[in-house]
Write an enzyme that holds these catalytic residues in place. Structure first.
Site, PDB file in Angstrom:
ATOM      1  N   TYR A 113      -5.946  10.544  23.493  1.00 47.83           N
ATOM      2  CA  TYR A 113      -4.898  11.005  22.581  1.00 47.83           C
ATOM      3  C   TYR A 113      -3.894  11.902  23.300  1.00 47.83           C
ATOM      4  O   TYR A 113      -2.673  11.699  23.203  1.00 47.83           O
ATOM      5  CB  TYR A 113      -5.541  11.754  21.419  1.00 47.83           C
ATOM      6  CG  TYR A 113      -4.567  12.281  20.393  1.00 47.83           C
ATOM      7  CD1 TYR A 113      -3.759  11.410  19.672  1.00 47.83           C
ATOM      8  CD2 TYR A 113      -4.478  13.653  20.142  1.00 47.83           C
ATOM      9  CE1 TYR A 113      -2.866  11.902  18.727  1.00 47.83           C
ATOM     10  CE2 TYR A 113      -3.590  14.135  19.189  1.00 47.83           C
ATOM     11  CZ  TYR A 113      -2.786  13.260  18.489  1.00 47.83           C
ATOM     12  OH  TYR A 113      -1.903  13.748  17.562  1.00 47.83           O
TER      13      TYR A 113
ATOM     14  N   ASP B 267       5.299  -2.279  12.461  1.00 45.98           N
ATOM     15  CA  ASP B 267       4.053  -1.868  13.088  1.00 45.98           C
ATOM     16  C   ASP B 267       4.408  -1.476  14.517  1.00 45.98           C
ATOM     17  O   ASP B 267       4.513  -2.332  15.395  1.00 45.98           O
ATOM     18  CB  ASP B 267       3.049  -3.023  13.085  1.00 45.98           C
ATOM     19  CG  ASP B 267       1.741  -2.664  13.794  1.00 45.98           C
ATOM     20  OD1 ASP B 267       1.624  -1.520  14.281  1.00 45.98           O
ATOM     21  OD2 ASP B 267       0.848  -3.528  13.858  1.00 45.98           O
TER      22      ASP B 267
ATOM     23  N   THR C 114      -3.337  16.474   6.411  1.00 47.81           N
ATOM     24  CA  THR C 114      -2.845  15.127   6.134  1.00 47.81           C
ATOM     25  C   THR C 114      -4.041  14.176   6.142  1.00 47.81           C
ATOM     26  O   THR C 114      -5.191  14.601   6.271  1.00 47.81           O
ATOM     27  CB  THR C 114      -1.837  14.669   7.210  1.00 47.81           C
ATOM     28  OG1 THR C 114      -2.532  14.417   8.442  1.00 47.81           O
ATOM     29  CG2 THR C 114      -0.755  15.720   7.445  1.00 47.81           C
TER      30      THR C 114
ATOM     31  N   ASN D 126       7.045   8.968  14.203  1.00 44.79           N
ATOM     32  CA  ASN D 126       5.966   9.765  13.635  1.00 44.79           C
ATOM     33  C   ASN D 126       4.618   9.044  13.632  1.00 44.79           C
ATOM     34  O   ASN D 126       3.578   9.688  13.711  1.00 44.79           O
ATOM     35  CB  ASN D 126       6.333  10.173  12.204  1.00 44.79           C
ATOM     36  CG  ASN D 126       5.158  10.764  11.445  1.00 44.79           C
ATOM     37  OD1 ASN D 126       4.709  11.869  11.730  1.00 44.79           O
ATOM     38  ND2 ASN D 126       4.629  10.007  10.483  1.00 44.79           N
TER      39      ASN D 126
ATOM     40  N   LYS E  46       0.192  11.345  24.176  1.00 44.38           N
ATOM     41  CA  LYS E  46       1.202  12.283  23.694  1.00 44.38           C
ATOM     42  C   LYS E  46       1.968  12.927  24.845  1.00 44.38           C
ATOM     43  O   LYS E  46       3.181  13.127  24.764  1.00 44.38           O
ATOM     44  CB  LYS E  46       0.550  13.362  22.821  1.00 44.38           C
ATOM     45  CG  LYS E  46       0.065  12.860  21.461  1.00 44.38           C
ATOM     46  CD  LYS E  46       1.230  12.391  20.602  1.00 44.38           C
ATOM     47  CE  LYS E  46       0.803  12.062  19.189  1.00 44.38           C
ATOM     48  NZ  LYS E  46       1.954  11.617  18.340  1.00 44.38           N
TER      49      LYS E  46
ATOM     50  N   LYS F  18       0.830  -1.206   0.000  1.00 43.22           N
ATOM     51  CA  LYS F  18       0.000   0.000   0.000  1.00 43.22           C
ATOM     52  C   LYS F  18       0.864   1.256   0.000  1.00 43.22           C
ATOM     53  O   LYS F  18       0.558   2.233  -0.689  1.00 43.22           O
ATOM     54  CB  LYS F  18      -0.924  -0.002   1.220  1.00 43.22           C
ATOM     55  CG  LYS F  18      -2.064  -0.997   1.145  1.00 43.22           C
ATOM     56  CD  LYS F  18      -2.979  -0.864   2.354  1.00 43.22           C
ATOM     57  CE  LYS F  18      -4.149  -1.841   2.276  1.00 43.22           C
ATOM     58  NZ  LYS F  18      -5.036  -1.724   3.459  1.00 43.22           N
TER      59      LYS F  18
ATOM     60  N   SER G 207       5.124  14.854  17.965  1.00 48.48           N
ATOM     61  CA  SER G 207       4.048  14.854  18.948  1.00 48.48           C
ATOM     62  C   SER G 207       2.862  15.629  18.386  1.00 48.48           C
ATOM     63  O   SER G 207       2.428  15.372  17.263  1.00 48.48           O
ATOM     64  CB  SER G 207       4.560  15.456  20.265  1.00 48.48           C
ATOM     65  OG  SER G 207       3.558  15.445  21.250  1.00 48.48           O
TER      66      SER G 207
END
Length: 293
Positions: free
Chosen positions: A152, A61, A192, A87, A156, A42, A138
């Site tokens: 989330y 992964d 993105t 990332n 972080k 992919k 981050s």
């Protein structure tokens, strides 16, 4: 470090977004780049010129409990990684009261434990060579807590805390004795595919009309106009800023805030911290043992 020195980069989440842009910028500057992805087929289809330009796909992964093995294999295949860019990540948005513990743990596997597996695996080689860079991508959520982002943001914040500690253990922002430097990048809203990969829970009826409800509704109803309003960052510009910091040095700072929206959020956070400190200073300085006041 000289701008003419070619470095070996390993970038997780390399097939899209900021990771993709970092790979492109590093390749354009003559560096060796390993792009880590869960699915090479992919990733190749989405980036048909990556290998032609010299890029090397590797399968990692980060959220898999055994991803340290994959990081080690990539390090060996690339001949020793100089720059690790953590990332890969995604968001799970939900209210604190109703969030799934299973999904919360999965969030930490990818956003916290994944980067740490990469760091712990690659650090010995960097130490042996006397040089290296650890870059954490981050988020503005890494320093501010907004409704719906409990899972989330906490993942972080945890990742940022660990990388901040690491920066001191390897010798501080300027590299120190071990020659290893750490950079924490805090992007604001960049356009993105990040928002497409997230998990968004429904809102408990008890929270209808609250800040949580508004936040979930906003994210759930994003259209092209909404994306343009909230995600204005240019990933290519972000990638160049990160590349320049690694190549030319970033002595004097640990964190790089990217985007006017994130600068404003950071300034607001600093003001809030100062407000709380000022409001509690008198009681704060009065809590020592009497003979130490």
């Amino acid at each position: 470090m000289s701008s003419s020195t070619a470095l070996t980069w390993l970038v997780t989440g390399a097939s899209s977004g900021i990771g993709q842009a970092i790979c492109q910028a590093a390749l354009a500057a003559g560096h060796k780049v390993g792009g880590a992805t869960r699915d090479i087929a992919k990733a190749s289809a989405a980036n048909p010129d990556f290998e032609a330009r010299g890029g090397i796909w590797v399968t990692i992964d980060p959220g898999h409990p055994d991803s340290a093995t994959a990081f080690a294999a990539a390090d060996k295949e690339l001949g020793g990684v100089d720059v690790l860019v953590n990332n890969a990540g995604y968001w799970y948005l939900a209210g604190v009261e109703d969030m799934s513990e299973k999904l919360l743990r999965q969030q930490f596997e990818v956003n916290f434990f994944g980067p740490m597996r990469g760091v712990r695996t690659l650090l010995p080689g960097m130490r042996a060579r006397g040089r290296g860079h650890i870059v954490l991508i981050s988020s503005g959520a890494g320093f501010t807590g907004r409704a719906s982002r409990g899972a989330y943001a906490s993942s972080k914040w945890a990742a940022e805390a660990m990388h901040e500690v690491l920066s001191r253990e390897v010798g501080g922002e300027v590299g120190g004795k071990l020659g290893i430097k750490v950079l924490i990048v805090e992007p604001g809203g960049f356009r993105t595919t990040f928002t497409d990969r997230g998990i968004v829970d429904a809102v408990n009826e008890a929270y209808k009309g609250t800040e949580l409800d508004k936040a979930i509704t906003l994210v759930s109803s994003f259209d092209e106009k909404g994306l343009d309003n909230y995600f204005r960052g240019d990933t290519a510009k972000a990638a160049r800023a990160i590349l320049n910091a690694i190549v030319n040095g970033h002595d004097g700072y640990l964190r790089m805030v990217l985007g006017p929206d994130c600068v404003a959020a950071m300034e607001q956070k600093i003001a809030e911290l100062q407000r709380d400190l000022d409001a509690t200073r008198e009681v704060s300085v009065s809590t020592n043992l009497d003979n130490w006041n």
